[in-house]
Write a protein that holds these residues in place. Sequence first.
Motif, PDB file in Angstrom:
ATOM      1  N   LEU A  70       0.881  -1.176   0.000  1.00  0.00           N
ATOM      2  CA  LEU A  70       0.000   0.000   0.000  1.00  0.00           C
ATOM      3  C   LEU A  70       0.911   1.215   0.000  1.00  0.00           C
ATOM      4  CD1 LEU A  70      -2.478  -1.175   2.787  1.00  0.00           C
ATOM      5  CD2 LEU A  70      -2.791  -1.360   0.313  1.00  0.00           C
ATOM      6  N   VAL A  71       0.765   2.086  -1.010  1.00  0.00           N
ATOM      7  CA  VAL A  71       1.647   3.250  -1.088  1.00  0.00           C
ATOM      8  C   VAL A  71       0.953   4.532  -0.633  1.00  0.00           C
ATOM      9  CG1 VAL A  71       3.103   2.194  -2.851  1.00  0.00           C
ATOM     10  CG2 VAL A  71       1.217   3.668  -3.549  1.00  0.00           C
ATOM     11  N   GLY A  72      -0.365   4.492  -0.485  1.00  0.00           N
ATOM     12  CA  GLY A  72      -1.083   5.595   0.134  1.00  0.00           C
ATOM     13  C   GLY A  72      -1.389   6.792  -0.737  1.00  0.00           C
ATOM     14  N   GLY A  73      -0.965   6.788  -1.975  1.00  0.00           N
ATOM     15  CA  GLY A  73      -1.222   7.913  -2.873  1.00  0.00           C
ATOM     16  C   GLY A  73      -0.241   7.871  -4.018  1.00  0.00           C
ATOM     17  N   GLY A  74      -0.385   8.814  -4.925  1.00  0.00           N
ATOM     18  CA  GLY A  74       0.515   8.879  -6.063  1.00  0.00           C
ATOM     19  C   GLY A  74      -0.252   8.930  -7.367  1.00  0.00           C
ATOM     20  N   THR A  75       0.221   8.196  -8.351  1.00  0.00           N
ATOM     21  CA  THR A  75      -0.380   8.177  -9.684  1.00  0.00           C
ATOM     22  C   THR A  75      -1.284   6.956  -9.804  1.00  0.00           C
ATOM     23  OG1 THR A  75       1.644   9.184 -10.558  1.00  0.00           O
ATOM     24  CG2 THR A  75       0.120   8.204 -12.156  1.00  0.00           C
ATOM     25  N   PRO A  76      -2.593   7.175  -9.975  1.00  0.00           N
ATOM     26  CA  PRO A  76      -3.508   6.030 -10.031  1.00  0.00           C
ATOM     27  C   PRO A  76      -3.426   5.288 -11.362  1.00  0.00           C
ATOM     28  CG  PRO A  76      -4.725   8.069 -10.321  1.00  0.00           C
ATOM     29  CD  PRO A  76      -3.293   8.453 -10.033  1.00  0.00           C
ATOM     30  N   PHE A  77      -3.699   3.981 -11.296  1.00  0.00           N
ATOM     31  CA  PHE A  77      -3.771   3.163 -12.506  1.00  0.00           C
ATOM     32  C   PHE A  77      -5.014   3.539 -13.311  1.00  0.00           C
ATOM     33  CE2 PHE A  77      -5.139  -0.549 -14.917  1.00  0.00           C
ATOM     34  CZ  PHE A  77      -3.971  -1.013 -15.493  1.00  0.00           C
ATOM     35  N   PHE A  78      -6.147   3.666 -12.640  1.00  0.00           N
ATOM     36  CA  PHE A  78      -7.406   3.935 -13.323  1.00  0.00           C
ATOM     37  C   PHE A  78      -7.747   5.423 -13.302  1.00  0.00           C
ATOM     38  CE2 PHE A  78      -7.971  -0.565 -12.196  1.00  0.00           C
ATOM     39  CZ  PHE A  78      -8.305  -1.065 -13.444  1.00  0.00           C
ATOM     40  N   ALA A  79      -8.287   5.889 -14.421  1.00  0.00           N
ATOM     41  CA  ALA A  79      -8.745   7.266 -14.549  1.00  0.00           C
ATOM     42  C   ALA A  79     -10.185   7.375 -14.047  1.00  0.00           C
ATOM     43  CB  ALA A  79      -8.713   7.685 -16.027  1.00  0.00           C
ATOM     44  N   ALA A  80     -10.591   8.580 -13.699  1.00  0.00           N
ATOM     45  CA  ALA A  80     -11.998   8.826 -13.394  1.00  0.00           C
ATOM     46  C   ALA A  80     -12.783   8.667 -14.692  1.00  0.00           C
ATOM     47  CB  ALA A  80     -12.173  10.229 -12.835  1.00  0.00           C
ATOM     48  N   LEU A  81     -13.896   7.959 -14.628  1.00  0.00           N
ATOM     49  CA  LEU A  81     -14.692   7.667 -15.823  1.00  0.00           C
ATOM     50  C   LEU A  81     -16.107   8.204 -15.668  1.00  0.00           C
ATOM     51  CD1 LEU A  81     -13.581   3.956 -16.327  1.00  0.00           C
ATOM     52  CD2 LEU A  81     -12.778   5.957 -17.609  1.00  0.00           C
ATOM     53  N   ASP A  82     -16.711   8.533 -16.784  1.00  0.00           N
ATOM     54  CA  ASP A  82     -18.096   8.993 -16.789  1.00  0.00           C
ATOM     55  C   ASP A  82     -19.079   7.833 -16.742  1.00  0.00           C
ATOM     56  OD1 ASP A  82     -17.283  11.656 -16.958  1.00  0.00           O
ATOM     57  OD2 ASP A  82     -17.256  11.610 -19.148  1.00  0.00           O
ATOM     58  N   ASN A  83     -18.670   6.674 -17.227  1.00  0.00           N
ATOM     59  CA  ASN A  83     -19.536   5.502 -17.296  1.00  0.00           C
ATOM     60  C   ASN A  83     -18.796   4.262 -16.816  1.00  0.00           C
ATOM     61  OD1 ASN A  83     -21.822   6.760 -18.750  1.00  0.00           O
ATOM     62  ND2 ASN A  83     -20.298   7.005 -20.375  1.00  0.00           N
ATOM     63  N   TRP A  84     -19.557   3.264 -16.417  1.00  0.00           N
ATOM     64  CA  TRP A  84     -18.972   1.984 -16.046  1.00  0.00           C
ATOM     65  C   TRP A  84     -18.336   1.328 -17.264  1.00  0.00           C
ATOM     66  CZ3 TRP A  84     -22.858  -1.193 -12.641  1.00  0.00           C
ATOM     67  CH2 TRP A  84     -23.162  -0.472 -11.494  1.00  0.00           C
ATOM     68  N   VAL A  85     -17.318   0.550 -17.004  1.00  0.00           N
ATOM     69  CA  VAL A  85     -16.708  -0.290 -18.027  1.00  0.00           C
ATOM     70  C   VAL A  85     -16.778  -1.716 -17.499  1.00  0.00           C
ATOM     71  CG1 VAL A  85     -14.614  -0.833 -19.319  1.00  0.00           C
ATOM     72  CG2 VAL A  85     -15.159   1.567 -18.787  1.00  0.00           C
ATOM     73  N   ASN A  86     -17.574  -2.543 -18.121  1.00  0.00           N
ATOM     74  CA  ASN A  86     -17.703  -3.936 -17.704  1.00  0.00           C
ATOM     75  C   ASN A  86     -16.575  -4.749 -18.300  1.00  0.00           C
ATOM     76  OD1 ASN A  86     -20.178  -3.757 -16.160  1.00  0.00           O
ATOM     77  ND2 ASN A  86     -21.152  -3.285 -18.116  1.00  0.00           N
ATOM     78  N   LEU A  87     -16.008  -5.636 -17.481  1.00  0.00           N
ATOM     79  CA  LEU A  87     -14.838  -6.405 -17.867  1.00  0.00           C
ATOM     80  C   LEU A  87     -15.065  -7.893 -17.651  1.00  0.00           C
ATOM     81  CD1 LEU A  87     -12.219  -4.168 -15.999  1.00  0.00           C
ATOM     82  CD2 LEU A  87     -12.819  -4.042 -18.424  1.00  0.00           C
ATOM     83  N   ASN A  88     -14.344  -8.701 -18.414  1.00  0.00           N
ATOM     84  CA  ASN A  88     -14.316 -10.151 -18.226  1.00  0.00           C
ATOM     85  C   ASN A  88     -12.916 -10.547 -17.804  1.00  0.00           C
ATOM     86  OD1 ASN A  88     -16.985 -10.688 -19.128  1.00  0.00           O
ATOM     87  ND2 ASN A  88     -16.293 -10.520 -21.249  1.00  0.00           N
ATOM     88  N   LEU A  89     -12.799 -11.305 -16.720  1.00  0.00           N
ATOM     89  CA  LEU A  89     -11.517 -11.816 -16.265  1.00  0.00           C
ATOM     90  C   LEU A  89     -11.066 -12.920 -17.226  1.00  0.00           C
ATOM     91  CD1 LEU A  89      -9.287 -11.954 -14.075  1.00  0.00           C
ATOM     92  CD2 LEU A  89     -10.715 -13.658 -12.922  1.00  0.00           C
ATOM     93  N   VAL A  90      -9.851 -12.797 -17.779  1.00  0.00           N
ATOM     94  CA  VAL A  90      -9.361 -13.799 -18.728  1.00  0.00           C
ATOM     95  C   VAL A  90      -8.109 -14.532 -18.246  1.00  0.00           C
ATOM     96  CG1 VAL A  90     -10.414 -12.755 -20.762  1.00  0.00           C
ATOM     97  CG2 VAL A  90      -8.107 -12.065 -20.099  1.00  0.00           C
ATOM     98  N   GLU A  91      -7.438 -14.007 -17.208  1.00  0.00           N
ATOM     99  CA  GLU A  91      -6.247 -14.684 -16.700  1.00  0.00           C
ATOM    100  C   GLU A  91      -5.943 -14.193 -15.302  1.00  0.00           C
ATOM    101  OE1 GLU A  91      -1.480 -15.336 -17.693  1.00  0.00           O
ATOM    102  OE2 GLU A  91      -2.611 -13.917 -18.907  1.00  0.00           O
ATOM    103  N   THR A  92      -5.504 -15.115 -14.458  1.00  0.00           N
ATOM    104  CA  THR A  92      -4.898 -14.774 -13.169  1.00  0.00           C
ATOM    105  C   THR A  92      -3.654 -15.634 -13.024  1.00  0.00           C
ATOM    106  OG1 THR A  92      -6.168 -16.408 -11.938  1.00  0.00           O
ATOM    107  CG2 THR A  92      -7.075 -14.182 -12.036  1.00  0.00           C
ATOM    108  N   ARG A  93      -2.661 -15.059 -12.391  1.00  0.00           N
ATOM    109  CA  ARG A  93      -1.411 -15.783 -12.191  1.00  0.00           C
ATOM    110  C   ARG A  93      -0.682 -15.159 -11.009  1.00  0.00           C
ATOM    111  NH1 ARG A  93       3.276 -16.567 -16.791  1.00  0.00           N
ATOM    112  NH2 ARG A  93       4.798 -17.543 -15.410  1.00  0.00           N
TER     113      ARG A  93
END
Length: 187
Positions: A149-172
């Motif tokens: 946990l780094v507590g702040g900084g540069t986020p991976f995800f941007a603020a979005l106006d709409n939901w983006v539905n995703l399908n999980l295709v891989e975990t490792r």
Amino acid sequence: MSPLSFGMNVSLDGYIAGPGDDIGWSVPSDELFQWWSDRVAATGTALYGRKLWETMSSHWPTADQQPGVTPAEIEFAHRWQSMPKVVFSKTDRQVDWNTRLVTSDAVAEIARLKADDGGPIDIGGATLAATAMQAGLIDEYILATAPVLVGGGTPFFAALDNWVNLNLVETRTFPGGVTLTRYETRR
């Protein structure tokens, strides 16, 4: 159409860099480094924002010539050097290493590149990826989540106006407790 993927190392609380652009927590294991290297080998074109370009271009063009370099680093450097790259920047004026510079509308250029069938496209850099994310251009998200946990900084995800539905295709799972997850955008 060429698929567009956004993937980076990310903290458990969702940051690609901590406060002060600190990425010291995200050093990959040998196995994860190889996974990213193989990803570079399979990429048709890489898209970079200015800050990530500065980071990558300050090291990888000559990394294969540095003292103590490992065979895996040499392999990555050669793959990176030969991979076609596009840098999006309004301030940079010159790029090298199989790279071209785009100073105009990023969304229009990314859409054009996706329409060409030049193979898989990877996008990197928080600001550039956020622009593509907000425009609905990203087809795949790849998160190599570190148990920190780094507590702040540069986020991976941007603020979005709409939901983006995703399908999980891989975990490792990788050494050090890093969990890779890949999601495709559900269209």
